[in-house]
Write an enzyme that holds these catalytic residues in place. Structure first.
Site, PDB file in Angstrom:
ATOM      1  N   ASP A  25     -23.283 -28.923  35.203  1.00 48.54           N
ATOM      2  CA  ASP A  25     -22.158 -29.969  34.822  1.00 48.54           C
ATOM      3  C   ASP A  25     -22.504 -30.951  34.291  1.00 48.54           C
ATOM      4  O   ASP A  25     -23.408 -31.176  33.502  1.00 48.54           O
ATOM      5  CB  ASP A  25     -22.490 -30.980  36.394  1.00 48.54           C
ATOM      6  CG  ASP A  25     -22.006 -32.800  36.409  1.00 48.54           C
ATOM      7  OD1 ASP A  25     -20.990 -32.774  35.875  1.00 48.54           O
ATOM      8  OD2 ASP A  25     -22.296 -33.482  36.979  1.00 48.54           O
ATOM      9  N   ASP A  34     -19.789 -35.937  37.059  1.00 47.28           N
ATOM     10  CA  ASP A  34     -19.826 -36.486  38.851  1.00 47.28           C
ATOM     11  C   ASP A  34     -20.037 -35.238  40.044  1.00 47.28           C
ATOM     12  O   ASP A  34     -19.689 -35.134  41.104  1.00 47.28           O
ATOM     13  CB  ASP A  34     -18.125 -35.899  38.335  1.00 47.28           C
ATOM     14  CG  ASP A  34     -17.835 -34.190  38.027  1.00 47.28           C
ATOM     15  OD1 ASP A  34     -18.277 -33.379  37.433  1.00 47.28           O
ATOM     16  OD2 ASP A  34     -16.553 -34.037  37.907  1.00 47.28           O
ATOM     17  N   ASP A  85     -18.123 -27.397  35.454  1.00 48.39           N
ATOM     18  CA  ASP A  85     -17.207 -27.606  35.124  1.00 48.39           C
ATOM     19  C   ASP A  85     -16.960 -26.673  33.379  1.00 48.39           C
ATOM     20  O   ASP A  85     -18.109 -26.299  33.508  1.00 48.39           O
ATOM     21  CB  ASP A  85     -16.644 -29.053  34.196  1.00 48.39           C
ATOM     22  CG  ASP A  85     -18.174 -29.968  33.215  1.00 48.39           C
ATOM     23  OD1 ASP A  85     -18.641 -29.369  32.522  1.00 48.39           O
ATOM     24  OD2 ASP A  85     -18.423 -31.049  34.341  1.00 48.39           O
ATOM     25  N   ASP A 137      -9.072 -10.318  42.533  1.00 47.25           N
ATOM     26  CA  ASP A 137      -9.678 -11.411  44.166  1.00 47.25           C
ATOM     27  C   ASP A 137      -8.695 -10.405  44.768  1.00 47.25           C
ATOM     28  O   ASP A 137      -7.187 -10.073  44.660  1.00 47.25           O
ATOM     29  CB  ASP A 137      -9.497 -12.587  44.418  1.00 47.25           C
ATOM     30  CG  ASP A 137     -10.097 -13.268  45.525  1.00 47.25           C
ATOM     31  OD1 ASP A 137     -10.913 -13.209  45.301  1.00 47.25           O
ATOM     32  OD2 ASP A 137      -9.601 -13.736  46.461  1.00 47.25           O
ATOM     33  N   GLU A 140     -11.742  -6.762  44.091  1.00 43.85           N
ATOM     34  CA  GLU A 140     -12.604  -6.779  44.192  1.00 43.85           C
ATOM     35  C   GLU A 140     -11.900  -5.717  45.355  1.00 43.85           C
ATOM     36  O   GLU A 140     -10.962  -6.510  46.017  1.00 43.85           O
ATOM     37  CB  GLU A 140     -12.815  -7.917  44.852  1.00 43.85           C
ATOM     38  CG  GLU A 140     -13.538  -8.464  45.614  1.00 43.85           C
ATOM     39  CD  GLU A 140     -13.565  -9.669  46.946  1.00 43.85           C
ATOM     40  OE1 GLU A 140     -14.341 -10.117  47.230  1.00 43.85           O
ATOM     41  OE2 GLU A 140     -11.867 -10.303  46.918  1.00 43.85           O
TER      42      GLU A 140
END
Length: 544
Positions: free
Chosen positions: A28, A32, A36, A206, A268
């Site tokens: 991070d 927050d 990120d 995915d 996947e």
């Protein structure tokens, strides 16, 4: 300093070790509580020091985050909580400076309900071109078009105000696209080009086996497991592994082949048997596919050997490398999964009221499993935090869980949050170096302090230093490009193979096993017993 790759005519992905970053839980940068892109960029030297070849980012696109970013609202942007396209550019540039390639996660089976296409479909009404991009159907009164069920629990159909129903194999906020529509095909080929033009080196696809559904959407009233809906009879479900997916991937391969630099696609695809999975890896389709049969195999030598053999045979028929994996963001971390009796390893979540793993046993077996896996020929994947020996967090209270499968099943499915807890970097509470804020988006357990990167760096025998050694020796010995030949060793439940002059032994049985006289130890997951390999330990030896 970045790692310098050896010049080679062999494509990088054939034996690459690729590190999966789950962005919200990696680092991070702004405090927050959510990981990120700037946070990831700042921590990339850890991956270079680890010795991996590439970083795969789970989705960072604009999304309402109903399913942690796997509900994509815009395939050509970056979600604001992760940063901006400029932040992505800086991450990509820094990764390449460090000798790391960048793999994006692409989610083509469904969009978010917030995607501009789906909003247009709802506004346009039945029979419109906008609705033809998705799988809208008419039901029978209050009954849905068929009895298909969602992977996340409950029905796979949701009714809209005009009475039509739309299909969602996952959450109701994730409507499935209709891949028989040429507009959908063209859109995703353009999305590929958008990111390839920005220097992306590959894509993880995915639900790669789910894009095409059987004609007529025939009945299927069986429960859905996580991406694996086969009936007990072995019958293939009408929503998985349909023939039409292969033409889609041939088109994608043509797009990638038009770019320099050996760009790659990894599927996947929860597909069995290995011969069917290998069909995704034919020379004009994907480059790699995750080996979920290997991930799910119990801690027993005979079954692991059978999976490895069948995988290598099937992949050889299409000239593709095998790809090995033990953990990811969808399954129980293998440091905990292997802490259960062989054959009882859970793959979906573990909660505080469930039987708990033996933590010491699980870590010992996990280190052995990784030591063995990283010697196998082909590519390998590492999930963030496994290099620290992180266990599944099994104590998360219901009030903090965010996986939609937990909510849609009223808690019957514990969900996947336990493997997604933010990882520890240094120091202590409140976030163990995850970020400058007071805490991460999921609570971290107290033991994170002694498992952090800082706590393990330079510590002989730590799991982090074991991973660094394994990856470095794997490259030095060219094991990813080697050839496996099974080697017979007397005594117990043992896996052993040779690759050139390297002998790899994993002892899954209770008694120590001897290795050939004159064999020199290269690396081991734990201490040897008078030169013998003890239980739940793996080691590499150089043969005389």
């Amino acid at each position: 300093m970045g790692r310098v790759s050896e010049p080679s005519s062999t494509p990088w992905w054939r034996d690459a070790v690729i590190y999966q970053v789950y962005p919200r839980s990696f680092a991070d940068g702004d405090g927050d509580g959510m990981g990120d892109l700037p946070g990831i960029t700042a921590r990339l030297p850890h991956l270079a020091d680890l010795g991996v070849d590439a970083v795969w980012l789970s989705p960072v696109y604009p999304s309402p985050q109903k399913d942690a970013g796997y509900d994509v609202a815009d395939y050509r942007g970056i979600e604001a909580m992760f940063g901006t396209l400029d932040d992505f550019g800086r991450l990509s540039e820094r990764a390449h400076e460090l000798g790391l390639r960048v793999v994006m996660d692409l989610v083509p089976n469904h969009t978010s309900a917030d995607h501009v296409w789906f909003r247009a479909a709802l506004a346009a009404g039945p029979g419109s071109p906008e609705r033809a991009r998705y799988l809208f159907r008419e039901g029978d009164g209050d009954a849905p078009p068929n009895s298909w069920r969602s992977v996340f629990g409950g029905p796979a159909w949701t009714r809209v105000e005009d009475g039509s129903w739309y299909l969602h194999l996952f959450d109701s906020s994730q409507p499935d696209l209709d891949w028989t529509n040429p507009e959908v095909v063209a859109e995703f080929e353009d999305v590929l080009r958008f990111w390839l033009d920005r220097g992306v080196d590959g894509f993880r696809i995915d639900v790669a086996h789910g894009l095409v559904k059987a004609d007529g959407l025939p009945e299927w009233d069986h429960d859905q497991a996580l991406l694996d809906g086969s009936a007990a009879t072995g019958e293939r479900p009408p929503m998985w592994d349909q023939e039409g997916v292969h033409e889609i991937y041939r088109g994608w391969r043509r797009v990638l082949d038009a770019y320099p630099g050996d760009r790659m696609l990894v599927a996947e695809a929860w597909v069995t048997p290995p011969e069917r999975l290998a069909r995704y890896l034919r020379g004009d389709e994907m480059h790699q596919a995750f080996n979920f049969d290997y991930l799910r195999a119990p801690w027993r030598a005979a079954e692991l050997r059978a999976v490895i053999t069948s995988t290598l045979v099937a992949h050889e028929t299409v000239g593709a490398p095998a790809t090995w994996v033990l953990s990811n963001h969808d399954v129980v971390r293998h440091a905990s999964r292997l802490g259960y009796p062989a054959g009882q390893e859970p793959t979906s979540g573990v909660g505080p009221d469930d039987p708990q793993p033996d933590a010491e046993l699980g870590l010992r077996r996990a280190r052995a499993a990784t030591t063995f896996m990283l010697a196998l020929p082909g590519g390998a994947y590492v999930y963030q935090g496994e290099e620290l020996g992180l266990p599944e967090v099994t104590t998360l209270p219901a009030g903090v869980r965010q996986d939609p499968s937990f909510a849609r099943t009223n808690g019957e499915d514990t969900g996947r949050d336990g493997c997604r807890v933010p990882i520890p970097w240094e120091g202590g509470e409140p976030s163990y170096g995850f970020g400058p804020g007071p805490a991460g988006w999921l609570p971290q357990p107290e033991l994170w302090g002694r498992l952090s990167v800082a706590a393990q760096t330079g510590v002989a025998g730590s799991t982090l230093e074991l991973y660094r050694t394994l990856i470095a020796r794997r490259r030095e010995l060219h094991l990813g490009r080697g050839t496996l030949r099974w080697h017979e060793i007397d005594g117990g439940d043992v896996l052993a193979f040779t690759s050139a002059d390297v002998l790899v032994v994993a002892n899954l049985g209770p008694d120590p096993v001897a290795v050939p006289a004159g064999a020199t130890l290269l690396v081991a997951s734990g201490d040897l017993d008078a030169g013998r390999v003890p239980t739940d330990t793996a080691a590499w030896f150089r043969l005389p």
